[in-house]
Design a protein around this motif. Sequence first.
Motif, PDB file in Angstrom:
ATOM      1  N   VAL A  85       0.291   5.575  -0.124  1.00  0.00           N
ATOM      2  CA  VAL A  85      -0.680   6.667  -0.013  1.00  0.00           C
ATOM      3  C   VAL A  85      -0.032   7.963  -0.499  1.00  0.00           C
ATOM      4  O   VAL A  85       1.090   8.287  -0.110  1.00  0.00           O
ATOM      5  CB  VAL A  85      -1.166   6.839   1.445  1.00  0.00           C
TER       6      VAL A  85
ATOM      7  N   ARG B 234       0.832  -1.202   0.000  1.00  0.00           N
ATOM      8  CA  ARG B 234       0.000   0.000   0.000  1.00  0.00           C
ATOM      9  C   ARG B 234       0.864   1.249   0.000  1.00  0.00           C
ATOM     10  O   ARG B 234       1.809   1.364   0.779  1.00  0.00           O
ATOM     11  CB  ARG B 234      -0.910   0.012   1.233  1.00  0.00           C
TER      12      ARG B 234
ATOM     13  N   ASP C 113      -5.167   6.604  -2.071  1.00  0.00           N
ATOM     14  CA  ASP C 113      -4.494   5.313  -2.144  1.00  0.00           C
ATOM     15  C   ASP C 113      -4.122   4.981  -3.583  1.00  0.00           C
ATOM     16  O   ASP C 113      -4.924   5.193  -4.497  1.00  0.00           O
ATOM     17  CB  ASP C 113      -5.410   4.218  -1.597  1.00  0.00           C
TER      18      ASP C 113
ATOM     19  N   GLN D 240      -8.296   6.197   5.810  1.00  0.00           N
ATOM     20  CA  GLN D 240      -7.068   6.895   5.427  1.00  0.00           C
ATOM     21  C   GLN D 240      -6.752   8.048   6.376  1.00  0.00           C
ATOM     22  O   GLN D 240      -5.593   8.426   6.548  1.00  0.00           O
ATOM     23  CB  GLN D 240      -7.193   7.425   3.996  1.00  0.00           C
TER      24      GLN D 240
END
Length: 350
Positions: free
Chosen positions: A34, A32, A48, A299
């Motif tokens: 961001v 992941r 994301d 988030q």
Amino acid sequence: MSGPIVRNYKGGSIVYFEKDKAEDIFVLQKGRVVLTYTNINGVELKEDVKIGEFFGVKSALGRYPREETAQVIGTATVLVFKVPEFEKFVSDKTHLIIKMLKVFSSQLRQVHRQVREILGQGEAKNPAFELMNVAEVFYKNGNYEHAAYAFNQYLSHYPDGQYVDRAKQLLDLASRKTPFPLTIPELVYKPEPGAQNGKLQEMLKTMAVQKENNVSSVDPNSIQALYDKASTFMNAGKYGDASDIFKSVSERTDSVTQEEEQFVENSLFYMGKSSFKSGDNSSAISIFSGYIKKYPKGQLLKETVYHLALATEASGEKEKAIQLYQKVAILPPLDDSISEDAKQKIKGVK
């Protein structure tokens, strides 16, 4: 040409910072990442990167500094292309080029809507006035670099213009990052006789037409349009208006797309932040707590817990605030500015 390389990142690693020199293009292969950036309204947003998605493309191809910070959450594996390698890779992949063009086009339309919302004007008046007005809007919103650039452009294109003295004064203040002076009277529209920069006028006329076309096709009740409007109100200090619109967005359930889901989630946080900014700590605490329950992996979770701690401290519950700050300090990533602020807050409250 050797082709892309594989890089493995640990949790909390920064792939690149905003304003870094842009040379590489990345593809998220696993994990992941961001992206954190500030929109034209001055609101910080997070996005994301999806598995298999490119990021860092615009700045690398355009050869300008990064517009966002890319941070790894957990661990991640990415492919890294140099620009020539990337250009060769996509040269025969029309579907990738079309997809990227659609994304860039969508981003441009969003910027057009936000600029129009900030300016609060129905139609363009005069190129010189429009340029000054844009510069002052940037200045009033604390965007000193863009403001200084726009004032310089005005002085360059209109050295004998009617706003020259005002532009010079505001350019000097903006360059020193001095807040917009309250003693400056409101900008008043005046026709600019003798302003003969044909190319600039034609460009602004074309932009005005394009903006009209874009705005006419945008549903003012769409999630993104409402979110942009609320962000504008919040940035202007109209927290009550912002909170009401963020609330309406956060409660939307009608055919929400995947892209719109993030606006819905973010709206709940910013509704709480609007309440906190307006001094309504009780409502802020309730809203932030609701976000944490609804989006335990959201988030904006870390920012939400931090603001919950701020509102709790402001309400006089110091022990509870310390516990929340301690929780913020151990939420990933551990080495960001929020963690540092939380640690300082713990010392201050104690």
